[in-house]
Structures are given as structure tokens and as C-alpha cells.
Design an enzyme around this catalytic site. Structure first.
Site, PDB file in Angstrom:
ATOM      1  N   CYS A 227      27.080  39.000  29.767  1.00 39.40           N
ATOM      2  CA  CYS A 227      27.194  38.191  28.561  1.00 39.40           C
ATOM      3  C   CYS A 227      25.952  37.330  28.382  1.00 39.40           C
ATOM      4  CB  CYS A 227      28.420  37.278  28.658  1.00 39.40           C
ATOM      5  SG  CYS A 227      29.936  38.136  29.132  1.00 39.40           S
TER       6      CYS A 227
ATOM      7  N   ASP B 266      37.676  38.019  35.987  1.00 39.59           N
ATOM      8  CA  ASP B 266      37.020  37.232  37.033  1.00 39.59           C
ATOM      9  C   ASP B 266      36.639  35.847  36.513  1.00 39.59           C
ATOM     10  OD1 ASP B 266      35.084  38.235  35.338  1.00 39.59           O
ATOM     11  OD2 ASP B 266      33.734  38.933  36.905  1.00 39.59           O
TER      12      ASP B 266
END
Length: 619
Positions: A2, A106
Site C-alpha cells: 500500500c 495482518d
């Protein structure tokens, strides 16, 4: 993978004009959209704001960010770029402590880990990451970066004390008050050290990068940097057999862990030792479930005709890639890049880095990543094995061991070749490089039991981990993320680095063979001719048309009085340079960056100065 961005203000001003600051967060996120094309989100508190762009790999539905949970008398919010490879173990421990999870991502594990353990949670992570956590219970922003710097995280501090951060420099430049400026130190980073960068240096004035293995604590008291990980030197006590066994376990375990994904994965397969080992482990794991692994290899159009064997690149990769693909029965794809595409991608490479990069060595990888992205979102690579296991020539050559400078740039003459004399007089290149080298060398973790030669090998390893490897990791991150592809680096697992750091050279290079330890650890997984193949670096094009294209671009550049790079270049020197033989002497960075790459780098510098409107502060 990201992109993240955000800010902190010590006076808590953001909710007074929340619409304006939400727009700022959205603009910063939009600037790094290529890192996360699948989703976007913002979170704004009074003191802190977070922006996130998402490339969905794990829990596409439940892993949206920024993610926030109630904590103490406030909230904790997280924006995270990376991948965690020991999620199951950490989550199991947190569940045993009463934590409850709403998603399988996560991201939530990291957020709960902070709320349970505080900042020490980062020491439990096995992964690659840049993490921003906003804790409103203490009005503090935390910025964490992974141990070896796989994921980037830049920041700047304004005159009002506002801290602004982002995965890439362009996230900072999305705010109009932050303008790119180049001073003498930055010019030295570009011309004396580039494409490498000094630790934590953002090249442009007043911009820094969170150091690998460190985190920043930002609150009304200011900014504080703390260490979360460092290498420690100690005598190696394992026998040869134990060392091979442990190395084999660490490498295969890291590769298997990094296969975690909710979308299809693949690997870059050159036919060399490192990528072949990664592909072999992945293919074997998928075969257990009756699935076929996908692999990709890269070359340049016409290299079958133009290739010339040399000391750095003794053989072409393709025959070995073909052998490995057949041996592993993978779904293999051969990708090629032509000279015109290679030249056109040079500017895209700058846009990916927000800095000049590694010329066509960088732009070609960007092109290949864009082609791989059409098939997969996640790719495993063999990057970093040479730095960790001692595969480069400078680990072996006596001249490199004796050199009192960076072994991949022992001669600064090629870098001075094109620069104006008055600019060189201001730059003081030799002094700048010497200071950077000595400062880095002084931080080498020492072991009193080392012999003088072993101590020098340790220094070379330290320089490689902190300079050369970081340059290649940056290249891999920027080129892949620019294309929306997540490239993973299993050899950069911190457990491998920690263990190999103390393995003596006689074991690393068993029987005088480069990366002998890794070869012995990989026995039984690869064909013998691949297992013992001599290192062949990332390929370059041998097509003369590419060189002609670059030379034509340089000639246009030196005739253009508005070209910003001409502030630094001597026109007559450049004209003489263009008449020189193809290789123009020794490579000026690493093994391949010789004449054509130097021209490509100059073109990148010019595009960078022009596109970003960089103001120079050099007199």
C-alpha cells in the site's frame, strides 16, 4: 502492499477545519495511488491524520484502512504498508491474552499488538513494513520502519513543528507548502553517491527518511528517534554441518512464509542460484496441492544476437531459465523489452522514485513489473542474497578489500567527467564520499575475536547491507509498486541476516566458491549446473540502437539552454564523452552502470529537475 501518508500538529488544529484537512489527506493519498489502486481511506483526529491507499492482498474485504479501535480513553488508528509473515503466531499469542479480532488481516494483528505490548510490539514482527499509528490516548504519532528498509517512509518537519510523512516523496509534495529544494548536500547525494543515498537522507532539503530498524515518536514534546533492531557481532560456534542445516532451514522457511497471499503469486526466475532456489521452494509447495507455479524471466529484444560475454556477465540467462522452468514444471513466461521502450521508461522510473534512479537497470525492471502485473499481484524475488551471502566481486577481490572507500565506486573520475569545474570546486566530491564512508564504517558492529581480514570482510558486509542492498531494495519497491505489483524479498528476512552476519567467510565462501554456503544449503533442490553456476548479474541490453538513442537525447539536451541539468554539466566535456568508446572505462556504480547507464542517469537527473520544478540552492 500500500501507500501511506499523514501528519501531526502539536497544537491540535485539525478538527477546527476538518474539511480542509481531510482534503489534504485525500490529496496525499492520491499522490501514491499507484502503490494502492484498489481502495482508499482517511482518518482524522485533532492532532493527527492518516491517509491510506490499498493494494488488496490479504483479506480484501476486512482489511480496509485506516483501521481504528477504542483504546484506553481514546482511539488507536493505523495506516500500514507492508506484509507480515508471522501473523498466525502473533495472533495466537494475542488471542491467549484475551484479544478479539474482527478480520483476518495482518493490519488488525499489528494494531492489537501495539495496544497489548506498546512500541515493543514491532520487535515481534517478521515482515516488511512502514507503519503509522495514531494514539489519541496520549496524542502521539508513531512511525515504524522495518529492519532493513524494504518499505519506504519519508517525513519533514515544518517551521510550525508539524510533522508530515508519506511512503513516497510525492505524498509530501502534494501539499503546496512543501517545495523540493536541492542544496550542496543533496547535489552530492545525486552526483557523488547516487543512485545510493546516505542513511535517512531524503536528498532534498529538510526531507528525511525514517531509518531502517528505527521508529519515531511524535508528540507535543517534539520528535524522538528510537532503535528497534540492530545487528550484533559474536563468534560463530556452529559446525559446518550445523551451519548448512540452519541456513537451509532459515532460507526455505522464509520463502514458504512469504508465499502467504489471498491472490495468486509468482516468482522472477533468471536461472541464477537465488531466483531458482526461491522458485524451487514455491513450486514444491504448490505441487503439494496439485497446483502449478507461475514464473517469469526477463531479457532485452535482440540480446540473443548482440550479447557479448564479459567478466561481470559471462553467460546469458535464458538457457538456464528454460532449464529451471522445465525442471520445476512451472507455467513460465519469457518477457522482453525493446530499446525504444527502455528509453521511454527512464522518465517513468524517476516518477516511481521521485529521484534519479539506476538508469535502464531501473527502467527495464519497471517495464517487466508492469508486464508481470497483468498476470499476478504478488511476486517473490531472489534479491539480497548476494549482499548477505557475499556474492559480489568486491567481497573477493584484493583491490576492493584494500580500498579505503565504497567498493562498488572506487574511482570517482567517471562521475567528475562531465561536470563543470566550478561546480566540482563547490561540490568537494572526494571529501563528501570519504565522510559518508567513514561515518558508516565507524558504526560497524565489531567482534573482538575477528582476525584483521575477517574484520575487513565484516566491514564490506556492513557497507553492502547499509548501502548497496538498500539501493536495490528501493529499486525493487518503487518499480514494482509503481505498477501495483507487490515484490517480496525472502532473502532479506532478518533471521537470515542476523545468522549470516556472524558466519565466517571461510564458510560463506566454502572452498573459495562465491556463496558456497548457500549452494550447499540448496543441494537437492536444483540441477547441478544451476546450483554451481557462476553469478550473472541483472542483464543489460547489448543493442547499439539503445546507445544511439541515448546519445541523441544527450545531444539535444546540451543544445537546450533551458535544460536544468546544464547548470552542472560542461558542454565541451559532454561532447568529448559522446565520442568515446561504448563502455567509457570502468562502471561508475556496481557492475553494470557504465557508459550507456551514465547517459541514462544524466537524462533522469534532467527530467527530475524539470518535472518536479526543483529549486537549486547552490552557489
Amino acid at each position: 502492499m500500500c501507500g501511506i501518508a499523514g501528519f501531526f500538529h502539536p497544537k491540535g488544529i485539525y478538527q477546527n477545519n476538518s474539511l480542509r484537512f481531510k482534503e489534504r489527506l485525500s490529496a496525499m493519498g492520491a499522490a501514491v495511488k499507484r502503490r494502492g489502486p484498489d481502495d482508499e481511506g482517511i482518518w482524522l483526529g485533532n492532532f493527527m491524520g492518516l491517509s491510506h491507499r490499498r493494494l488488496s492482498i490479504i483479506d480484501p474485504e476486512g482489511g480496509r484502512q485506516p483501521m481504528a479501535n477504542a483504546y484506553k480513553d481514546g482511539f488507536c488508528a493505523i495506516a500500514y504498508n507492508g506484509e507480515l509473515y508471522n501473523t498466525k503466531e502473533i495472533k495466537k499469542d494475542l488471542l491467549s491474552r484475551g484479544c478479539r479480532f474482527k478480520t483476518s488481516s495482518d493490519t488488525e494483528v499489528i494494531l492489537e499488538g501495539y495496544m497489548e505490548y506498546g512500541t515493543d510490539f514491532v520487535k515481534r514482527l517478521n515482515g516488511i513494513f512502514a507503519i503509522a499509528i495514531a494514539d489519541t490516548s496520549c496524542q502521539t504519532l508513531f512511525l515504524f520502519r522495518d529492519r532493513v528498509g524494504v518499505k519506504p517512509l519519508f517525513y519533514t518537519v515544518t517551521h510550525e513543528g508539524e510533522v508530515i510523512f508519506g511512503s513516497e516523496l510525492k505524498a509530501l509534495f502534494a501539499l503546496p507548502e512543501i517545495s523540493p529544494r536541492l542544496d550542496i548536500a543533496g547535489a552530492n547525494e545525486i552526483f557523488s553517491l547516487g543512485p545510493a543515498r546516505t542513511d535517512c537522507c531524503g536528498v532534498l532539503k529538510d526531507i528525511r527518511e525514517v531509518r531502517p530498524g528505527h521508529f519515531l515518536t511524535v508528540n507535543s514534546s517534539g520528535l524522538c528517534e528510537e532503535t528497534s533492531w540492530k545487528l550484533e557481532s559474536r563468534p560463530h560456534t556452529d559446525s559446518w554441518e550445523q551451519t548448512v542445516e540452519k541456513t537451509a532451514f532459515l532460507v526455505t522457511d522464509s520463502i514458504r512464509r512469504q508465499m502467504v497471499s489471498d491472490v495468486p503469486i509468482c516468482a522472477f526466475l533468471s536461472g541464477g542460484l537465488d531466483s531458482s532456489l526461491v522458485s524451487a521452494v514455491c513450486a514444491a509447495e504448490l505441487r503439494k496441492n496439485g497446483r502449478k507455479f507461475t514464473t517469469f524471466s526477463f531479457d532485452f529484444t535482440g540480446n540473443d544476437l548482440y550479447f557479448r560475454s564479459n567478466d561481470f556477465q559471462p553467460t546469458r540467462d535464458r538457457p538456464y531459465a528454460e532449464e529451471m522452468a522445465d525442471y520445476l514444471k512451472t507455467d513460465h513466461h519469457f518477457l522482453e523489452c525493446g530499446s525504444l521502450t527502455l528509453e521511454k521508461r527512464l522518465s517513468d522510473s524517476v516518477l516511481a522514485h521521485d529521484l534519479p534512479a539506476m538508469g535502464d537497470i531501473d527502467s527495464s525492471l519497471l517495464q517487466f513489473c508492469s508486464m508481470v502485473k497483468d498476470h499476478c499481484k504478488v511476486a517473490l524475488t531472489g534479491e539480497c542474497a548476494d549482499e548477505i551471502f557475499g556474492g559480489y566481486p568486491w567481497f573477493h577481490k584484493e583491490s576492493c578489500l584494500r580500498a579505503n572507500t565504497f567498493p562498488w565506486t572506487m574511482d570517482l573520475a567517471p562521475r567528475k567527467l562531465l561536470l563543470k569545474d566550478d561546480f566540482l570546486a563547490v561540490l568537494h566530491m572526494d571529501e563528501y564520499v570519504k565522510n559518508a564512508y567513514e561515518h558508516s564504517l565507524a558504526r560497524t558492529p565489531r567482534c573482538p575475536e575477528d582476525t584483521p581480514l575477517e574484520a575487513r570482510r565484516r566491514e564490506i558486509s556492513w557497507l553492502n547491507l547499509n548501502w548497496f542492498m538498500r539501493t536495490l531494495l528501493e529499486r525493487m519497491d518503487r518499480t514494482s509498486m509503481y505498477c501495483g505489483l507487490e515484490a517480496r524479498v525472502p532473502f532479506a528476512d532478518h533471521r537470515i541476516i542476523e545468522y549470516l552476519w556472524n558466519v565466517p567467510w571461510e564458510m560463506k565462501a566454502k572452498d573459495g566458491v562465491a556463496k558456497g554456503l548457500l549452494r550447499h544449503a540448496a543441494k537437492g533442490l536444483l540441477p547441478e549446473e544451476v546450483l554451481w553456476r557462476k553469478k550473472s548479474p541483472y542483464p543489460k541490453t547489448y543493442d547499439k540502437k539503445y546507445e544511439v538513442l541515448l546519445a541523441g537525447q544527450i545531444r539535444e539536451l546540451i543544445r537546450d539552454p533551458s535544460a536544468p541539468v546544464m547548470e552542472f554539466l560542461d558542454q565541451k566535456k559532454v561532447e568529448t564523452f559522446l565520442k568515446s568508446p561504448s563502455d567509457y572505462g570502468k562502471p561508475w556504480y556496481g557492475q553494470l552502470m557504465a557508459g550507456p547507464q551514465m547517459m541514462a542517469y544524466i537524462l533522469q537527473v534532467n527530467f527530475w529537475l524539470s518535472h518536479y520544478g526543483i529549486k537549486t540552492l547552490i552557489s
